[in-house]
Design a protein around this motif. Structure first.
Motif: not given
Length: 129
Positions: A22-23, A47-49, A76-78
């Motif tokens: 959903a990012a 949960k990461n890429v 990780r998404r930030e």
């Protein structure tokens, strides 16, 4: 406005199926590095890429192929960027890295810095077709 439209497009195209997808600028897919020498496959890993080398020139005699080597490690998404360790195959070193959307959906900005701060560098990858 552009972010909202992109987010809507991603949701409508099925990318809204899981939280990691959903990012706003999820980088999944195949990406050609700036010099064209390799293709990196970016995909969810938990949960990461993560990113692995999907295609590269054949190795020299007696050397191991780099295909399958993980180079983007649990980013990780930030916000609008994905941060984490990046392995540079050329020098065998790890860097503090981040990837983010480029000028459009076919470009990805990749940046790495010497761990702990200091020198940084980057390049833009293009989506492989």
């Amino acid at each position: 406005m552009k972010k909202a439209a992109l987010f809507s497009i991603l949701l409508l195209s099925g990318f809204g199926a899981s939280p990691v997808l959903a990012a706003p600028a999820f980088p999944a897919g195949l990406w050609r590095v700036a010099d064209g020498s390799a293709i990196i496959r970016i995909a969810p890993c938990g949960k990461n890429v993560c990113g692995v080398i999907a295609a590269a020139p054949p190795p020299a005699a007696g050397e191991k192929s780099s295909v399958g080597q993980k180079i983007l490690i649990n980013l990780r998404r930030e916000g609008d960027v994905w941060k984490g360790p990046i392995f540079n195959l050329d020098d065998g070193k790890m860097y503090d890295g981040e990837i983010s959307a480029g000028a459009d959906a076919d470009h990805l900005k990749v940046r790495g810095c010497v761990q702990g701060g200091g020198l940084c560098g980057g390049e833009t990858w293009k989506r492989a077709r």
